[in-house]
Design an enzyme around this catalytic site. Structure first.
Site, PDB file in Angstrom:
ATOM      1  CG  ASN A 230      31.634  15.702  35.458  1.00  0.00           C
ATOM      2  OD1 ASN A 230      31.455  16.176  36.484  1.00  0.00           O
ATOM      3  ND2 ASN A 230      30.891  16.258  34.277  1.00  0.00           N
ATOM      4  CG  PHE A 231      34.117  12.556  41.129  1.00  0.00           C
ATOM      5  CD1 PHE A 231      33.407  11.587  40.505  1.00  0.00           C
ATOM      6  CD2 PHE A 231      35.511  12.237  41.314  1.00  0.00           C
ATOM      7  CE1 PHE A 231      33.953  10.169  40.280  1.00  0.00           C
ATOM      8  CE2 PHE A 231      36.101  10.917  41.163  1.00  0.00           C
ATOM      9  CZ  PHE A 231      35.149   9.744  40.472  1.00  0.00           C
ATOM     10  CB  CYS A 233      28.168  18.064  36.221  1.00  0.00           C
ATOM     11  SG  CYS A 233      26.971  18.906  35.381  1.00  0.00           S
ATOM     12  CB  CYS A 444      35.809  62.417  40.260  1.00  0.00           C
ATOM     13  SG  CYS A 444      36.776  61.027  41.060  1.00  0.00           S
ATOM     14  CB  CYS A 451      38.392  57.711  52.709  1.00  0.00           C
ATOM     15  SG  CYS A 451      39.498  57.582  54.130  1.00  0.00           S
ATOM     16  CB  CYS A 473      45.564  57.364  56.376  1.00  0.00           C
ATOM     17  SG  CYS A 473      46.036  56.092  55.189  1.00  0.00           S
ATOM     18  CB  CYS A 476      42.391  50.279  54.135  1.00  0.00           C
ATOM     19  SG  CYS A 476      41.317  51.625  53.300  1.00  0.00           S
ATOM     20  CB  CYS A 479      41.794  55.838  48.341  1.00  0.00           C
ATOM     21  SG  CYS A 479      43.246  55.723  49.188  1.00  0.00           S
ATOM     22  CB  CYS A 483      41.530  56.447  42.048  1.00  0.00           C
ATOM     23  SG  CYS A 483      42.047  57.521  40.935  1.00  0.00           S
TER      24      CYS A 483
END
Length: 497
Positions: A230-231, A233, A444, A451, A473, A476, A479, A483
């Site tokens: 355990n190096f 924690c 919606c 965007c 556009c 990317c 959107c 959604c």
């Protein structure tokens, strides 16, 4: 092939995944609770294929829903019918009767499957480890053994939760085993006597070379199959322990060499993610003689600062502390470190025992594809119990059978060639436009908002329907991510001018 889930967790958001679920007690034909667990843990095809050929819910009076502790809130009958009507027709094969595909090894020592409990409270007593073995876990990494006098704070856990109360990220300020070294050695002897085929990985932490050496030797003498150093924690009361070691490659090498001097069993170095890069410490562990790397441990964090007391959680008499962060939220960070180790040619022969945010078999598969030869789990067990092993094993086994893969070992690291540290290797000559499914769209306008205010103003909103402006556009796909109806998908490519 079920690439993505047909039924969403949100469809059963009121289900509390009960212990001794009343819904299953009420139903005399199927196990509704088992099916719901399959949905929750991304295992829908197996859940569907385990059901009888004919849907018993068609003519039943929904006794399961009447028995539910959240009566009227969980549409159990509808969810089971969805498994029959939407998932089952897409499932390609029956549930395999045997799970030999899951057999693998940890540094040459056989494992019946890749799944182990990681070093924590979930593997801290004989009874807990025995129950985990009985449930189907291949092994345990026992909670870190030390000679320190451990006194824990109370409370010592806090979390960031989702809308249904499930834990997204989990913080702990817990330390190491509070049993004496002698008590822990007795536990090892009992476990190995009663479960000789199960794997015992002994986590240890020393304060100096002599302690690392003596603890490793004791663990081997009392039945441990391997040792984990355990190096990493982040919750130690004293300086110079845990993650303080993992951040200094020279100390990693020195203490690894000390542990290796006294033992013939495999030694893994458990490394901290609280570094910019893990390779220096991993290479130091290799120089010290380590046979493998375990990663990641928890990430130093502050969670939930109160607007009234100004104290973060967990608060202990008006104070708190930086603590270790885990849970599904850390998985992307863990995968990045696993891939770094897996791609390092210096470390090509090192076993990687991967952990960090694993809840489902799909999570585990991602770690395997990035180079993990074994998988360790804690936070999901703390939340859902040892029972998750059923869906971990069944889901991964079904996937392997479905893909025609004979052994899980055949896909260790299979995804490493697709990952680059930098983005300069990515193709930049085309744009992949999104496309809108107007039948799914509810108007919606979330895509338009994102965007407009976070993208490139490329979506018009005409009569509450989105329409793409291809001249603006950039592909990317923000959107798609926002959604809520999953009504936006990848569409056509366009070559840039």
């Amino acid at each position: 092939m079920l690439i993505k889930n047909v039924i969403k967790r949100s469809d059963m958001i009121s289900c509390t995944l009960c212990k001794d679920a009343p819904c299953s007690s009420a139903c005399k034909v199927i196990d509704p609770a088992g099916a719901l667990l399959g949905i929750w843990f991304d295992n829908q095809d197996v859940a569907a294929m385990k059901l009888p050929d004919v849907n018993p819910c068609v003519k039943c009076e929904a006794l399961c829903e009447k028995a539910c502790v959240n009566r009227g809130s969980v549409p159990i009958k509808h969810l089971i019918t969805e498994l029959y009507e939407k998932v089952r027709p897409m499932a390609e094969i029956p549930v395999p009767e045997e799970q030999s595909r899951l057999a693998c090894d940890l540094c040459g020592i056989p494992l019946e499957n890749p799944f182990l409990l990681s070093s924590s409270v979930v593997a801290s007593t004989y009874d807990m480890c025995a129950r985990a073995f009985e449930a189907g876990w291949a092994g345990v990494c026992f909670k870190t053994i030390c000679s320190l006098d451990i006194h824990e704070a109370s409370p010592r856990f806090s979390a960031i939760k989702g809308d249904n109360g499930s834990i997204l990220g989990f913080k702990n300020i817990e330390q190491l085993s509070d049993h004496s070294v002698a008590e822990n050695m007795e536990i090892f002897r009992r476990l190995k006597k009663n479960y000789p085929t199960k794997f015992i990985l002994a986590s240890i932490m020393g304060q100096n070379e002599e302690e690392w050496e003596s603890l490793a030797k004791l663990c081997e003498e009392n039945g441990a199959d391997a040792v984990e150093l355990n190096f990493s924690c982040p919750n130690m009361q004293e300086d110079g322990l845990g993650s303080d070691i993992g951040q200094v490659p020279e100390l990693v090498e020195k203490f690894t060499r000390a542990a290796k001097r006294s033992t013939t069993i495999p030694v893994l170095a458990k490394l901290t993610p609280n570094v910019a890069t893990m390779s220096p410490a991993a290479e130091a562990a290799l120089r010290g003689g380590a046979d493998g790397i375990a990663a990641i441990n928890t990430i130093k964090s502050i969670v939930g600062v109160s607007p009234y007391t100004y104290v973060s959680t967990p608060a202990v008499k008006g104070k708190s502390a930086v603590g270790g962060y885990s849970g599904n939220a850390v998985k992307p960070i863990a995968l990045r470190f696993i891939a770094e180790i897996g791609q390092n040619p210096v470390l090509k022969d090192m076993h990687i025992s991967g952990m960090g945010g694993i809840e489902t078999w799909k999570d585990a598969l991602e770690f395997i594809l990035m180079g993990s030869g074994s998988i360790q789990v804690t936070t999901a067990v703390m939340q859902y119990g040892y029972r998750i092993i059923d869906n971990l094993k069944e889901g991964l086994n079904y996937y392997l059978a479905q893909m025609g893969i004979k052994s899980v070992k055949d896909i260790i690291g299979a995804g490493l060639d697709t990952v680059s540290d930098t983005t300069d290797v990515l193709e930049r000559d085309t744009i992949l436009f999104p496309t809108f499914d107007l039948e799914k769209c509810n108007g919606c306008g979330r895509c338009v908002i994102s965007c407009d205010d976070g993208g490139h103003q490329a979506i018009r909103f005409d009569d509450r329907k989105p329409k793409l402006d291809g001249s603006k556009c950039v592909g990317c796909h923000l959107c798609r991510l926002v959604c809520p109806r999953e009504a936006i998908a990848a569409g056509k490519k366009r070559i840039k001018a």
